[in-house]
Design an enzyme around this catalytic site. Structure first.
Site, PDB file in Angstrom:
ATOM      1  N   GLU A 287      -1.184   0.688  -5.229  1.00 45.40           N
ATOM      2  CA  GLU A 287      -1.026   1.971  -5.919  1.00 45.40           C
ATOM      3  C   GLU A 287       0.235   1.946  -6.781  1.00 45.40           C
ATOM      4  O   GLU A 287       0.297   2.620  -7.819  1.00 45.40           O
ATOM      5  CB  GLU A 287      -0.934   3.116  -4.901  1.00 45.40           C
ATOM      6  CG  GLU A 287      -2.236   3.415  -4.157  1.00 45.40           C
ATOM      7  CD  GLU A 287      -2.544   2.468  -3.010  1.00 45.40           C
ATOM      8  OE1 GLU A 287      -1.679   1.613  -2.694  1.00 45.40           O
ATOM      9  OE2 GLU A 287      -3.639   2.557  -2.434  1.00 45.40           O
TER      10      GLU A 287
ATOM     11  N   ASN B 277       0.844  -1.195   0.000  1.00 46.18           N
ATOM     12  CA  ASN B 277       0.000   0.000   0.000  1.00 46.18           C
ATOM     13  C   ASN B 277       0.883   1.249   0.000  1.00 46.18           C
ATOM     14  O   ASN B 277       1.915   1.292   0.661  1.00 46.18           O
ATOM     15  CB  ASN B 277      -0.904   0.016   1.235  1.00 46.18           C
ATOM     16  CG  ASN B 277      -1.988   1.072   1.119  1.00 46.18           C
ATOM     17  OD1 ASN B 277      -2.908   0.942   0.306  1.00 46.18           O
ATOM     18  ND2 ASN B 277      -1.861   2.141   1.892  1.00 46.18           N
TER      19      ASN B 277
ATOM     20  N   ASP C 282      -4.492  22.621   5.882  1.00 46.46           N
ATOM     21  CA  ASP C 282      -4.693  21.572   4.872  1.00 46.46           C
ATOM     22  C   ASP C 282      -5.232  22.152   3.558  1.00 46.46           C
ATOM     23  O   ASP C 282      -5.235  23.373   3.364  1.00 46.46           O
ATOM     24  CB  ASP C 282      -5.584  20.462   5.439  1.00 46.46           C
ATOM     25  CG  ASP C 282      -5.176  19.097   4.888  1.00 46.46           C
ATOM     26  OD1 ASP C 282      -5.057  18.967   3.661  1.00 46.46           O
ATOM     27  OD2 ASP C 282      -4.969  18.163   5.678  1.00 46.46           O
TER      28      ASP C 282
HETATM   29 MN    MN Z   1      -4.445   1.372  -0.895  1.00 45.96          MN
END
Ligand code: MN
Length: 418
Positions: free
Chosen positions: A198, A140, A241
């Site tokens: 990913e 991940n 953010d």
């Molecule tokens: Mn993921």
């Protein structure tokens, strides 16, 4: 004079180089903002006590759609489709058999980790991609902002998504990659199903070789930190953010850094929060999952745009060819599924320019009856970044606006006369 490696040559035409000394403490912010999405290299970043950073700093590696498209060898208007294709066709990334990484003494204070805005909690790594491996789910990759709390510890903001699941299943040791090429940057911001890596999406965009260091995997990042979750929690925030507002303080997991590696001639990547690159990576990278959900429900979707006014995160406009009167509501529901943080979705017809707010507003003005075409959804899970929502539980209400031509028998009445 610093010269980035071959794979970063896509930057060179537009690269702004700053030779004069620039402080890590908020001074970089002004320069990056002024660069307006153009890549910018700082050769002399000055840290605490006047110490010069050993690494140069680059920002806006993925500062615009044009830049990412150039790197991937496509036209900017083809980029959404290219990302969608890679999202739907991940290709297993191999592991490199050798690497040129060198080890550095563990002192995070020596990395050019910036303070970006007044009122923030401290020095934040903003481009760090956490690589975690699970036997069943695979590798991940996800972004987590990290606040420096000592010379060998950071606290990372981790939402209840994939990395959170990995940790709950026992993952402790991770790699943190800083400084990556656009296929890695963009893919790491996507949200495929948990068992899709990913990095396999990145590899489908442009072939990459993964790095194995100390038994963990990473993209071939400029700087790789090896870390372990200590089980402690520490206050994290305030942090500005993507919305440009302060995110709140929460207790978040602590990571102890056990090794620092860097490539030959490495640089540090800084992403300025709420600026162009942040918005592009966070928002634009969500277009594949939105498009994918729309296609799954059979909507003939033409384009999707996360608007800058919605911080490229909360609002999205969807252009469809309406074949059925149900298509707009189907599109609204599918978009919320494809990007959980979305708060407002506007659906328009093909004659509307979704990149031009005036055009979208015109569609709302001439095609919408609010009591019929505005949908309100209560008690939804949304973004933790929206100060008007509950930032702890992420409970929010949402809305969808069907701004398509309401009556297929009266289309002529709704078209702009030219
Ligand atoms: Mn993921």
């Amino acid at each position: 004079m610093f010269k980035p490696r071959e794979e970063y040559s896509y930057l060179m035409d537009d690269l702004i180089t700053i030779e004069k000394p620039v402080s890590y403490n908020q001074e970089v912010t002004k320069y990056i903002r002024k660069a307006n999405g153009k890549p910018i290299l700082f050769n002399n970043v000055i840290l605490e006590n006047g110490v010069k950073s050993m690494f140069p700093v680059i920002s806006n590696l993925a500062g615009s759609r044009e830049l990412v498209a150039k790197y991937l060898g496509v036209k900017p208007e083809q980029l959404s489709r290219k990302l969608l294709w890679a999202y739907q066709n991940p290709k297993r990334a191999d592991i490199s058999s050798n690497n040129d990484y060198k080890e550095l003494e563990i002192d995070l204070n020596k990395l050019p980790i910036m303070i970006h805005y007044p009122g923030e909690a401290g020095r934040y790594i903003t481009s760090g991609i956490v690589f975690a491996y699970d036997e069943e789910y695979g590798l991940n990759a996800s972004y987590h902002r990290m606040l420096l709390i000592s010379n060998n510890k950071v606290v990372a903001r981790i939402l209840p998504r994939h990395l959170h699941t990995y940790i709950s299943r026992g993952v402790k040791k991770i790699a943190i990659g800083i400084g990556n090429t656009p296929e890695v940057l963009v893919a790491s911001a996507m949200t495929p199903p948990i068992d899709v890596s990913e990095m396999d999406i990145a590899n489908a965009l442009k072939p990459i070789k993964l790095i194995e260091l100390d038994g963990v995997y990473s993209a071939p990042s400029e700087i790789i930190l090896i870390g372990e979750f200590t089980g402690e929690r520490h206050p994290e925030g305030p942090f500005v953010d993507v919305t440009g507002t302060y995110d709140i303080i929460r207790d978040e997991p602590v990571i102890k850094i056990t090794k620092i590696y860097h490539r030959e001639n490495a640089f540090y990547h800084d992403i300025l929060p709420a600026d162009k690159e942040h918005k592009l990576l966070m928002g634009y990278s969500k277009t594949p999952s939105i498009l994918n959900e729309l296609m799954k429900v059979g909507v003939d979707v033409k384009d999707v745009y996360l608007t800058p006014g919605g911080s490229s995160w909360l609002h999205c406009i969807i252009k469809i060819r309406k074949n059925d009167s149900d298509d707009p509501i189907k599109a609204i529901n599918a978009a919320f599924k494809g990007h959980k943080s979305l708060k407002m979705v506007i659906v328009v017809d093909e004659d509307i320019d979704i990149y031009d707010w005036e055009s979208v507003e015109w569609a709302i003005a001439t095609r919408v009856q609010p009591d019929r075409d505005v949908y309100i959804f209560k008690n939804m899970k949304g973004s933790s970044l929206d100060p008007s929502a509950d930032q702890i539980t992420r409970k929010t209400s949402k809305w969808g606006i069907d701004a398509t031509i309401p009556d297929p028998n009266r289309i002529r009445d709704f078209l702009r006369v030219v």
